[in-house]
Design an enzyme around this catalytic site. Structure first.
Site, PDB file in Angstrom:
ATOM      1  N   CYS A   1       0.828  -1.202   0.000  1.00 37.00           N
ATOM      2  CA  CYS A   1       0.000   0.000   0.000  1.00 37.00           C
ATOM      3  C   CYS A   1       0.866   1.257   0.000  1.00 37.00           C
ATOM      4  O   CYS A   1       1.931   1.293   0.595  1.00 37.00           O
ATOM      5  CB  CYS A   1      -0.892   0.020   1.240  1.00 37.00           C
ATOM      6  SG  CYS A   1      -1.875  -1.467   1.458  1.00 37.00           S
TER       7      CYS A   1
ATOM      8  N   ARG B   1       5.076  -0.439  -6.200  1.00 34.10           N
ATOM      9  CA  ARG B   1       4.974  -1.199  -4.958  1.00 34.10           C
ATOM     10  C   ARG B   1       3.941  -2.318  -5.053  1.00 34.10           C
ATOM     11  O   ARG B   1       3.923  -3.211  -4.216  1.00 34.10           O
ATOM     12  CB  ARG B   1       4.599  -0.253  -3.808  1.00 34.10           C
ATOM     13  CG  ARG B   1       5.639   0.787  -3.511  1.00 34.10           C
ATOM     14  CD  ARG B   1       5.099   1.880  -2.613  1.00 34.10           C
ATOM     15  NE  ARG B   1       4.760   1.393  -1.298  1.00 34.10           N
ATOM     16  CZ  ARG B   1       5.584   1.408  -0.255  1.00 34.10           C
ATOM     17  NH1 ARG B   1       6.804   1.858  -0.388  1.00 34.10           N
ATOM     18  NH2 ARG B   1       5.206   0.971   0.918  1.00 34.10           N
TER      19      ARG B   1
ATOM     20  N   TRP C   1      -3.203  -2.727  -1.369  1.00 28.62           N
ATOM     21  CA  TRP C   1      -2.985  -4.145  -1.642  1.00 28.62           C
ATOM     22  C   TRP C   1      -3.764  -4.900  -0.570  1.00 28.62           C
ATOM     23  O   TRP C   1      -3.537  -4.721   0.623  1.00 28.62           O
ATOM     24  CB  TRP C   1      -1.496  -4.465  -1.573  1.00 28.62           C
ATOM     25  CG  TRP C   1      -1.140  -5.883  -1.922  1.00 28.62           C
ATOM     26  CD1 TRP C   1      -1.225  -6.484  -3.141  1.00 28.62           C
ATOM     27  CD2 TRP C   1      -0.601  -6.868  -1.036  1.00 28.62           C
ATOM     28  NE1 TRP C   1      -0.779  -7.779  -3.067  1.00 28.62           N
ATOM     29  CE2 TRP C   1      -0.390  -8.045  -1.790  1.00 28.62           C
ATOM     30  CE3 TRP C   1      -0.267  -6.885   0.324  1.00 28.62           C
ATOM     31  CZ2 TRP C   1       0.136  -9.214  -1.233  1.00 28.62           C
ATOM     32  CZ3 TRP C   1       0.249  -8.044   0.873  1.00 28.62           C
ATOM     33  CH2 TRP C   1       0.439  -9.176   0.094  1.00 28.62           C
TER      34      TRP C   1
ATOM     35  N   ASN D   1      -1.748   2.672   5.939  1.00 32.79           N
ATOM     36  CA  ASN D   1      -0.905   1.516   5.622  1.00 32.79           C
ATOM     37  C   ASN D   1      -0.659   0.750   6.908  1.00 32.79           C
ATOM     38  O   ASN D   1      -0.411   1.363   7.956  1.00 32.79           O
ATOM     39  CB  ASN D   1       0.450   1.947   5.058  1.00 32.79           C
ATOM     40  CG  ASN D   1       0.360   2.437   3.640  1.00 32.79           C
ATOM     41  OD1 ASN D   1      -0.676   2.352   2.999  1.00 32.79           O
ATOM     42  ND2 ASN D   1       1.466   2.968   3.137  1.00 32.79           N
ATOM     43  N   GLY D   2      -0.663  -0.578   6.823  1.00 28.85           N
ATOM     44  CA  GLY D   2      -0.397  -1.396   8.002  1.00 28.85           C
ATOM     45  C   GLY D   2      -1.590  -2.250   8.372  1.00 28.85           C
ATOM     46  O   GLY D   2      -2.487  -2.494   7.560  1.00 28.85           O
TER      47      GLY D   2
ATOM     48  N   GLU E   1      16.683 -18.396  -6.396  1.00 31.04           N
ATOM     49  CA  GLU E   1      16.323 -17.057  -6.859  1.00 31.04           C
ATOM     50  C   GLU E   1      15.849 -17.078  -8.302  1.00 31.04           C
ATOM     51  O   GLU E   1      14.884 -16.384  -8.669  1.00 31.04           O
ATOM     52  CB  GLU E   1      17.524 -16.113  -6.698  1.00 31.04           C
ATOM     53  CG  GLU E   1      17.310 -14.699  -7.217  1.00 31.04           C
ATOM     54  CD  GLU E   1      16.198 -13.932  -6.531  1.00 31.04           C
ATOM     55  OE1 GLU E   1      15.792 -12.876  -7.073  1.00 31.04           O
ATOM     56  OE2 GLU E   1      15.712 -14.374  -5.468  1.00 31.04           O
TER      57      GLU E   1
ATOM     58  N   LYS F   1      12.185 -15.779  -9.480  1.00 26.59           N
ATOM     59  CA  LYS F   1      11.969 -14.774 -10.524  1.00 26.59           C
ATOM     60  C   LYS F   1      10.948 -15.268 -11.535  1.00 26.59           C
ATOM     61  O   LYS F   1      10.051 -14.533 -11.948  1.00 26.59           O
ATOM     62  CB  LYS F   1      13.293 -14.441 -11.240  1.00 26.59           C
ATOM     63  CG  LYS F   1      14.261 -13.601 -10.463  1.00 26.59           C
ATOM     64  CD  LYS F   1      13.861 -12.148 -10.334  1.00 26.59           C
ATOM     65  CE  LYS F   1      13.256 -11.739  -9.049  1.00 26.59           C
ATOM     66  NZ  LYS F   1      13.614 -12.188  -7.791  1.00 26.59           N
TER      67      LYS F   1
ATOM     68  N   GLU G   1       7.427 -15.373  -9.980  1.00 31.14           N
ATOM     69  CA  GLU G   1       6.875 -14.049  -9.705  1.00 31.14           C
ATOM     70  C   GLU G   1       6.239 -13.412 -10.940  1.00 31.14           C
ATOM     71  O   GLU G   1       5.172 -12.789 -10.836  1.00 31.14           O
ATOM     72  CB  GLU G   1       7.971 -13.119  -9.169  1.00 31.14           C
ATOM     73  CG  GLU G   1       8.367 -13.394  -7.740  1.00 31.14           C
ATOM     74  CD  GLU G   1       9.501 -12.501  -7.274  1.00 31.14           C
ATOM     75  OE1 GLU G   1       9.430 -12.004  -6.141  1.00 31.14           O
ATOM     76  OE2 GLU G   1      10.458 -12.285  -8.051  1.00 31.14           O
TER      77      GLU G   1
ATOM     78  N   HIS H   1      16.952 -37.639  -4.013  1.00 30.88           N
ATOM     79  CA  HIS H   1      16.288 -37.796  -2.717  1.00 30.88           C
ATOM     80  C   HIS H   1      14.812 -37.416  -2.770  1.00 30.88           C
ATOM     81  O   HIS H   1      14.229 -37.061  -1.742  1.00 30.88           O
ATOM     82  CB  HIS H   1      17.017 -36.974  -1.653  1.00 30.88           C
ATOM     83  CG  HIS H   1      18.417 -37.432  -1.403  1.00 30.88           C
ATOM     84  ND1 HIS H   1      18.717 -38.612  -0.755  1.00 30.88           N
ATOM     85  CD2 HIS H   1      19.613 -36.896  -1.757  1.00 30.88           C
ATOM     86  CE1 HIS H   1      20.019 -38.771  -0.697  1.00 30.88           C
ATOM     87  NE2 HIS H   1      20.596 -37.739  -1.303  1.00 30.88           N
TER      88      HIS H   1
ATOM     89  N   LYS I   1       5.851  -4.606  -3.871  1.00 33.04           N
ATOM     90  CA  LYS I   1       7.286  -4.321  -3.838  1.00 33.04           C
ATOM     91  C   LYS I   1       7.811  -4.330  -2.413  1.00 33.04           C
ATOM     92  O   LYS I   1       8.862  -4.894  -2.132  1.00 33.04           O
ATOM     93  CB  LYS I   1       7.565  -2.965  -4.491  1.00 33.04           C
ATOM     94  CG  LYS I   1       9.054  -2.632  -4.568  1.00 33.04           C
ATOM     95  CD  LYS I   1       9.784  -3.620  -5.450  1.00 33.04           C
ATOM     96  CE  LYS I   1      11.276  -3.408  -5.432  1.00 33.04           C
ATOM     97  NZ  LYS I   1      11.978  -4.480  -6.151  1.00 33.04           N
TER      98      LYS I   1
END
Length: 595
Positions: free
Chosen positions: A2, A27, A75, A99-100, A471, A475, A478, A494, A590
Site C-alpha cells: 500500500c 509497490r 494491496w 498503511n499497516g 532465486e 523470478k 513471480e 532424494h 514491492k
C-alpha cells in the site's frame, strides 16, 4: 505494498495526488482512491484495478485555490480488492488512508456498531475514521480526538486523516510503517516513500515511530530533523526499455560499481561505519531476511563462512519471530531488506534488540525503519528499484555480503595482502560480468518460446549456485506464474527426480570453477528420465537440450553474476511472451510492510 500520498496547498490537488500514486505503482496494488477537502466540501473517488480507472472517474473533477487531499494505493489484506474496501475510507464527515494492520480492529468495530456506526467495508482501516468521529462527540478539539483514536488502536500504521470539522489540516500518525512529510514551493506533501516527492519537494522529515500531529499551511518549520531531499528523478523512468525490470537488469553493472565505490581497493576492503571493534567478540552470525533477500543471505552464508571462518545461521524473518529462538551473547544479527520497511524483518530486528545483540542492516534505502533501528548499516546504493521482482537489489546484496566476508577476514588477519588483491579483482570482474551482452539477450529471447508450457521447472545448482537456483525459480514464478522450484543438485535423487519426465524443464547452473563434474552427473540423472535440460555455463555439456553460454571467467563468483543475469533475462522473456505485466505481477507487492 500500500502507498500513501497527501497534499496541502493551492495547486491542482487532483493532479498532485494522481501523479504521486503513479510513482507508487511499482509497490504493487489492486485498488486506488483519493479524497479532496476544499471549501468544506469532501469529495471521495475510488476504483478497483489500475490508476487509469481512477483517472477516468476523475475526468470531470478539478480544484482551484487552497485545499487538502489524501490518496492511497491498496494491496488487499483485510477484505477483497473491491471499491468498498479501497481507501480512502469515510465516515460521516471525515476521511482516512492507512498503511499497516490494526490488530484490535474487531473489538473496536463491535464497540462502534453498538453505538450505531454503520460500516461499508470489510477492512480494519475503516474503524479509524469512525472511532475518530465517535471521540469528537465528547471533545471539541479535533487533534485531541485524533490522539485518543491513535491511543486506542494497536498494530502497525501510517495514517493520514482529514475532516470537515478542521478543513485546513491533515492529521498524521506513524508506528511501524513509513511516512514522510515534505515541503516544496507548491505546499506541504505527504508520502509513504521518497518516490512521489521527487521534483516537488526540497525538504523532508522522516517520521519516527510514535510521531503524531497535524499539518497546515505554515507548520512545516515546527517539525524536527528537517533535511534536504536528494534523489535523482532518472531512476524513476524507463529510459526506453520495455519494462522497469528490464532497465534494472541492464543497469546492474553500473550500480554495482557504485556499491563498490570507496569500499574496494586492491590493498583493502573499507566499509564505512564498520571497524574491527564492532566485530570484537562476535562468534557467530544470524542473517534474517525474506524472499529474494533471504536468497542473498543464503549466498552470504557460504561466503562469510568461507572467508571469515565464522558460523552463520540464515533464518526466514516470519519464522524466526514466532519460533523459540536461541540467542547467544556473542552473536551478530544481520538483517537484509531492499526497502528497509519489510514488516517481518523489522519486527525480528526489534525483538533481538531487546536482547542487546549487535545489529547490522544491509539495505537500499537510507532513513528507512530498519536502517534507523540498526546499530550499523551497509547501504547497497542501487537507487530506486521499481520492478516488483527484484534484480539489482539482489545483485547488490550478494556483492555487499561478499565484501563483508572479505572485510571480516581482513580485520581478523585470516587473509594476506595478495588474497585481498585477488578478491578485489574478482569483485570488479564479477561486476563487469553483469553487463548485458545483446547477443546473449537475443539468444535467450529466441529460446524462451520453447519454455512456455509443461508442468514445471527445476532450477538446480550447488554451493552458492544453489541459492541462485532458488532465486532463478522465484523470478520465474513471480512474473510468469509458471511453477518452478530451486534445488541443490545433489538432492535430485532424494525425491524430486520422481517428477522428471519429458514435460519437466530443468535449468542447470554449471560453473566451470566450482563442482562442474558433480553437477554434470546430476544433470545426467535427469536427462536419463527424459527431462528437457537447459544448461547455463561457459562449457559445452553434451547431455543438454539447450545451452546458454556465458563468457569464460576466472572465478566462480564471476560466473555467479553472469548466470544471475541470464536467469533474470530468461524469466523476463518468458513472462513477456506469456503477455504478463512484468513490472507489476499479480498478487505481489514491492515492499511488504504487513505480516
Amino acid at each position: 505494498m500500500c502507498g500513501i500520498v497527501g497534499y496541502i496547498g493551492k495547486n491542482e490537488i487532483k493532479e498532485i495526488l494522481l501523479n504521486g500514486l503513479k510513482e507508487l505503482e511499482y509497490r504493487g496494488y489492486d485498488s486506488a482512491g483519493i479524497a479532496v477537502l476544499q471549501d468544506r466540501e469532501l469529495s471521495t473517488f475510488k476504483a478497483v484495478g489500475k490508476i487509469i480507472n481512477l483517472e477516468n472517474k476523475l475526468k470531470d473533477f478539478s480544484t482551484q485555490g487552497f485545499g487538502i487531499g489524501i490518496g492511497h494505493t491498496r494491496w488487499a489484506t483485510h477484505g477483497k480488492p473491491t471499491e468498498a474496501n479501497a481507501h480512502p475510507h469515510i465516515a460521516e464527515f471525515s476521511n482516512v488512508v492507512h498503511n499497516g494492520i490494526i490488530e484490535n480492529y474487531q473489538e473496536i468495530k463491535e464497540m462502534l456498531q453498538a453505538k450505531g456506526h454503520h460500516f461499508l467495508s470489510q477492512t480494519d482501516t475503516e474503524v479509524i475514521v469512525h472511532l475518530f468521529e465517535e471521540n469528537l462527540k465528547n471533545c471539541d478539539d479535533s487533534f485531541k480526538a485524533f490522539k485518543k483514536t491513535i491511543d486506542t488502536i494497536k498494530g502497525a500504521y501510517a495514517i493520514l486523516l482529514i475532516s470537515k470539522k478542521d478543513s485546513t489540516k491533515i492529521f498524521y500518525a506513524k508506528n511501524g510503517s513509513p511516512l514522510i512529510i515534505a515541503r516544496g514551493e507548491g505546499g506541504i506533501y505527504f508520502a509513504s516513500s521518497d518516490a512521489p516527492l521527487i521534483g516537488l519537494a526540497q525538504e523532508v522529515v522522516y517520521l519516527e515511530d510514535g510521531d503524531i500531529g497535524f499539518m497546515q499551511e505554515g507548520d512545516f518549520d515546527k517539525l524536527q530533523n528537517i533535511q534536504p531531499l536528494n534523489i535523482n528523478k532518472s531512476f524513476a523512468q524507463k529510459d526506453g526499455y520495455r519494462y522497469f525490470m528490464e532497465k534494472e537488469i541492464y543497469e546492474q553493472h553500473s550500480v554495482l560499481l557504485e556499491t563498490m565505490m570507496g569500499r574496494v581497493s586492491e590493498d583493502r576492503i573499507a566499509l564505512e561505519n564498520l571497524d574491527r571493534d564492532f566485530f570484537e567478540g562476535i562468534e557467530s552470525i544470524t542473517i534474517c531476511a525474506c524472499g529474494t533477500s533471504y536468497h542473498s543471505a543464503m549466498v552470504g552464508k557460504y561466503l562469510l563462512e568461507r572467508f571469515a571462518k565464522i558460523r552463520v545461521n540464515v533464518v526466514i524473518a516470519s519464522e524466526f519471530r514466532y519460533a523459540d529462538f536461541v540467542i547467544k551473547e556473542n552473536e551478530l544479527f544481520i538483517t537484509i531488506s531492499q526497502s528497509g520497511e519489510t514488516a517481518d524483518t523489522l519486527e525480528a530486528l526489534k525483538l533481538v534488540k531487546k536482547h542487546h545483540l549487535k545489529t547490522l542492516a544491509i539495505c537500499n534505502v537510507d532513513n528507512s525503519s530498519i536502517v534507523r533501528e540498526s546499530d550499523r548499516v551497509i547501504l547497497t546504493r542501487v537507487g530506486i528499484e521499481k520492478g516488483v521482482a527484484s534484480t539489482k537489489a539482489f545483485a547488490s546484496q550478494v556483492l555487499v555480503l561478499w565484501m563483508l566476508g572479505v572485510f571480516i577476514a581482513q580485520e581478523k588477519k585470516l587473509i594476506n595482502a595478495q588474497e585481498i588483491k585477488e578478491q578485489a579483482q574478482a569483485m570488479l570482474k564479477a561486476t563487469k560480468a553483469t553487463k548485458v551482452d545483446s547477443k546473449l539477450h537475443e539468444r535467450i529471447k529466441r529460446l524462451s518460446k520453447r519454455y512456455l508450457h509443461g508442468h514445471g521447472f527445476f532450477f538446480i545448482g550447488r554451493d552458492v549456485f544453489f541459492p541462485l537456483a532458488l532465486e532463478g525459480a522465484l523470478k520465474l514464478k513471480e512474473i510468469s506464474y509458471l511453477h518452478a522450484e530451486g534445488y541443490a543438485s545433489g538432492e535430485m535423487k532424494h525425491g524430486p527426480i520422481a517428477l522428471a519426465d519429458s514435460h519437466l524443464f530443468t535449468i542447470a547452473l554449471m560453473p566451470e570453477h566450482l563442482l562442474f563434474e558433480k553437477i554434470k552427473s546430476n544433470i545426467e540423472e535427469l536427462s536419463a528420465r527424459d527431462a528437457t535440460i537447459c544448461v547455463i555455463s561457459s562449457q559445452e555439456c553434451e547431455v543438454a537440450d539447450d545451452m546458454i553460454f556465458i563468457p569464460k571467467a576466472s572465478s566462480y563468483m564471476e560466473e555467479f553474476f553472469s548466470m544471475m543475469v541470464a536467469l533474470q533475462i530468461l524469466a523476463l522473456e518468458i513472462a513477456i511472451k506469456l503477455g504478463n505485466d512484468v513490472d507489476m505481477p499479480r498478487n505481489l507487492a514491492k515492499s511488504v510492510t504487513v505480516e
